[in-house]
Write an enzyme that holds these catalytic residues in place. Sequence first.
Site, PDB file in Angstrom:
ATOM      1  N   CYS A   2       0.802  -1.213   0.000  1.00 31.11           N
ATOM      2  CA  CYS A   2       0.000   0.000   0.000  1.00 31.11           C
ATOM      3  C   CYS A   2       0.836   1.266   0.000  1.00 31.11           C
ATOM      4  O   CYS A   2       1.255   1.670  -1.047  1.00 31.11           O
ATOM      5  CB  CYS A   2      -1.089   0.032   1.019  1.00 31.11           C
ATOM      6  N   ARG A  27      -5.970   5.497   0.313  1.00 31.47           N
ATOM      7  CA  ARG A  27      -5.769   4.325  -0.542  1.00 31.47           C
ATOM      8  C   ARG A  27      -6.267   3.041   0.116  1.00 31.47           C
ATOM      9  O   ARG A  27      -6.314   1.993  -0.508  1.00 31.47           O
ATOM     10  CB  ARG A  27      -4.283   4.151  -0.862  1.00 31.47           C
ATOM     11  N   TRP A  75      -1.816  -3.029   3.060  1.00 26.97           N
ATOM     12  CA  TRP A  75      -3.084  -3.631   2.668  1.00 26.97           C
ATOM     13  C   TRP A  75      -2.739  -5.068   2.333  1.00 26.97           C
ATOM     14  O   TRP A  75      -2.032  -5.338   1.368  1.00 26.97           O
ATOM     15  CB  TRP A  75      -3.667  -2.899   1.466  1.00 26.97           C
ATOM     16  N   ASN A 101       6.105  -2.523  -1.334  1.00 21.82           N
ATOM     17  CA  ASN A 101       4.851  -2.709  -2.066  1.00 21.82           C
ATOM     18  C   ASN A 101       5.142  -3.641  -3.225  1.00 21.82           C
ATOM     19  O   ASN A 101       6.225  -3.562  -3.815  1.00 21.82           O
ATOM     20  CB  ASN A 101       4.341  -1.386  -2.640  1.00 21.82           C
ATOM     21  N   GLY A 102       4.162  -4.466  -3.592  1.00 17.02           N
ATOM     22  CA  GLY A 102       4.371  -5.389  -4.711  1.00 17.02           C
ATOM     23  C   GLY A 102       4.227  -6.812  -4.214  1.00 17.02           C
ATOM     24  O   GLY A 102       3.781  -7.046  -3.080  1.00 17.02           O
ATOM     25  N   GLU A 481     -24.229  -6.027 -15.586  1.00 17.63           N
ATOM     26  CA  GLU A 481     -23.240  -5.216 -14.862  1.00 17.63           C
ATOM     27  C   GLU A 481     -23.259  -3.771 -15.369  1.00 17.63           C
ATOM     28  O   GLU A 481     -23.173  -2.822 -14.583  1.00 17.63           O
ATOM     29  CB  GLU A 481     -21.843  -5.850 -15.025  1.00 17.63           C
ATOM     30  N   LYS A 485     -23.995  -0.565 -13.010  1.00 19.71           N
ATOM     31  CA  LYS A 485     -23.067   0.576 -12.879  1.00 19.71           C
ATOM     32  C   LYS A 485     -23.806   1.884 -13.119  1.00 19.71           C
ATOM     33  O   LYS A 485     -23.635   2.846 -12.388  1.00 19.71           O
ATOM     34  CB  LYS A 485     -21.909   0.488 -13.892  1.00 19.71           C
ATOM     35  N   GLU A 488     -26.110   2.743 -10.212  1.00 19.31           N
ATOM     36  CA  GLU A 488     -25.401   3.122  -8.983  1.00 19.31           C
ATOM     37  C   GLU A 488     -24.916   4.558  -8.997  1.00 19.31           C
ATOM     38  O   GLU A 488     -25.042   5.263  -8.008  1.00 19.31           O
ATOM     39  CB  GLU A 488     -24.163   2.229  -8.794  1.00 19.31           C
ATOM     40  N   HIS A 504     -40.160 -11.361 -25.250  1.00 24.45           N
ATOM     41  CA  HIS A 504     -40.984 -11.948 -24.185  1.00 24.45           C
ATOM     42  C   HIS A 504     -41.488 -10.880 -23.215  1.00 24.45           C
ATOM     43  O   HIS A 504     -41.921 -11.207 -22.119  1.00 24.45           O
ATOM     44  CB  HIS A 504     -40.183 -13.027 -23.450  1.00 24.45           C
ATOM     45  N   LYS A 604     -19.663   0.838   0.699  1.00 20.84           N
ATOM     46  CA  LYS A 604     -18.708   0.034  -0.062  1.00 20.84           C
ATOM     47  C   LYS A 604     -18.823  -1.442   0.298  1.00 20.84           C
ATOM     48  O   LYS A 604     -18.730  -2.312  -0.550  1.00 20.84           O
ATOM     49  CB  LYS A 604     -17.282   0.543   0.203  1.00 20.84           C
TER      50      LYS A 604
HETATM   51  O1  M6R Z   1     -17.519  -7.062  -1.446  1.00 26.47           O
HETATM   52  P1  M6R Z   1     -18.399  -7.855  -2.346  1.00 26.47           P
HETATM   53  O2  M6R Z   1     -17.787  -8.207  -3.643  1.00 26.47           O
HETATM   54  O3  M6R Z   1     -18.965  -9.088  -1.671  1.00 26.47           O
HETATM   55  O4  M6R Z   1     -19.624  -6.900  -2.645  1.00 26.47           O
HETATM   56  C1  M6R Z   1     -20.732  -7.327  -3.377  1.00 26.47           C
HETATM   57  C2  M6R Z   1     -21.605  -6.161  -3.766  1.00 26.47           C
HETATM   58  O5  M6R Z   1     -22.054  -5.483  -2.625  1.00 26.47           O
HETATM   59  C3  M6R Z   1     -20.879  -5.171  -4.680  1.00 26.47           C
HETATM   60  O6  M6R Z   1     -20.386  -5.792  -5.836  1.00 26.47           O
HETATM   61  C4  M6R Z   1     -21.833  -4.034  -5.092  1.00 26.47           C
HETATM   62  O7  M6R Z   1     -22.843  -4.518  -5.923  1.00 26.47           O
HETATM   63  C5  M6R Z   1     -21.040  -2.915  -5.763  1.00 26.47           C
HETATM   64  N1  M6R Z   1     -21.497  -1.657  -5.283  1.00 26.47           N
HETATM   65  C6  M6R Z   1     -21.161  -2.937  -7.239  1.00 26.47           C
HETATM   66  O8  M6R Z   1     -20.582  -1.845  -7.861  1.00 26.47           O
END
Ligand code: M6R
Length: 609
Positions: A2, A27, A75, A101-102, A481, A485, A488, A504, A604
């Site tokens: 990290c 980070r 991390w 790091n690495g 997906e 996105k 969200e 359908h 998150k």
């Molecule tokens: O940490 P996780 O991969 O288990 O999280 C799963 C979902 O909560 C996560 O992918 C969520 O849908 C994101 N906000 C998508 O961008």
Amino acid sequence: MCGIVGYIGTRPALPILIRGLRSLEYRGYDSAGVATPGTDGLRIVKASGRLDRLIERVEQTVDDTATIGIAHTRWATHGPPTEANAHPHADCSGAVAVVHNGIIENFSELKLWLEKSGHRFVSETDTEVLAHLIEEYHENDLSASVRAALRHLRGTYGLAVMHAAHPREIVVARLGSPIVIGIGTGETLVASDPSALVGTTRNVMYLDDGEMARLDASGVQVTTLQAAPVEKALQEIQWTEKEIEKGGFAHYMLKEMHEQPETVRSALRGRLASDGGVTLGAFSDLRAALKDMRRIQIIACGSAYYASLVGAQMIERLARIPVSVDLASEYRYREPVMPSRTALLAVSQSGETADTLAALRLAKNAGLMTMGIVNAVGSTIAREVDAGIYNHAGPEIGVASTKAFVSQLSVFLVFALALGRERGLPPDEAERIAKALELLPMQIERVLRSRDQVAEWASQLSEKRHVMYLGRTLHYPIALEGALKLKEVSYLHAEGYASGEMKHGPIAMVEAGFPVVALAPHDAVFEKVKNNLEEVRARGAKTFAVTTPEGLRTLGRAADNALEIPTTHPLVQPILSVIPLQMLAYETAVAKGLDVDKPRNLAKSVTVE
Ligand code: M6R
């Protein structure tokens, strides 16, 4: 991996090191530590968890008159986020301190060899081998000792080293992980990221791969790893502190999308050879048990679930094992049948998602063998599965998952190849996929350069209220997906559909100007997707297609707007196709003036049901 910070000068080092670590907090990290000279050797103080815990300890124990020190926020990648695994790492004598790091790919062999020669290890990290190697090769010249140690390493590093016998110097080196040196008046600094330096100096030089440097209070001497001197120019950092934090990008989401070429490399590094040969720790641990498996059950949530839908198709195509995918939140309550000889695979970036964890425990209690694809090392899911594969994607800060999704797809493909090789996948097919994966980071970079075109699409979408995404087979989950996105970060209503489902029901929604985004690479189902596009266009839809060069030539009027991405192996194509959809969501949110990194109502990591 990290954040790295180092200081040598005439002022007390500690406040400067702590301020540097603070500026790297964004980070993400799970532990931290600092090394300064002590009365007998070096003094290393570490703490798991927040930086405040380290600061408390440092205040109690460290002599704050020291004018040299190195520090790190970790991390976890190898070993959980414990105090013992936090950096700096020391050798047996306590004279050497290393922050790194690495990833050192051959650390297990090196550790074995060093242990045989009498070195004692106290952590589970790959980094600790470096401290012992430097001890092994230590002579009067610290740079020469570090250089001799580095000769043994396979992998990547950005590192800083201190030695009790060389109290007025720090040695740094870089191969694949950034190192920036800051030059002040009578003081020199080092960091993994310029944001850690700007509080002290804006005059910096960046090391390139294969370079190392010796720092003292009066300046720096840069050489190659082979000791040839290198002339480097100083640059002045022009960015504001806010810009620096995000590596010059306006948002974390944008920064993380641009990290994806490296994310793919990290997912493959040390695992996939050009000839298609796969080395997966988790796989070797479970080889016998996996041979006996008749079925794979995947559980995940959100983007990880969509990545799993793609992963399931990869596994079925390459290994011919039946795979089912469930939303973890459904699986845990739907009283699933859990036949023996089923391997359960939990997929989670954070490794802490409550539903995924609960579903995993349910399967474990039923006696299933469990595996994980997890990014956060030492997380609960990573600890509870029988064997796991880490993404090595680094911390993902943006709430909307981008690089973790791309990493999950890459890891799935490697896992599918490993299973496939065991079950009769022809070696030449494995080799073709490996070659395609090798080219993928470069191709992602190319797609990321289409920003202007995507921004133009976004300006059209930002005027709308609903958007439909279409795809088939491997691209159906990519449509899902893409829609997630967009929802969200831009708050537009978006739906992903398998394009064969249009008739359908969903086609009823289409009216003049209704936006439909289709994943239309020139693959086995291209003609069908093209027909679906024509059908919606005939009803007034405004169509947007992500396609490959051959597709672009044949789409004709089916697409009002077409964005070209490179052609790759069909199983690699979805990893590339998702990039423009991430960019589209981002640019639409920006066009609408929304806070991309903090979408409303979202966290998150969803650690509650
Ligand atoms: O940490 P996780 O991969 O288990 O999280 C799963 C979902 O909560 C996560 O992918 C969520 O849908 C994101 N906000 C998508 O961008």
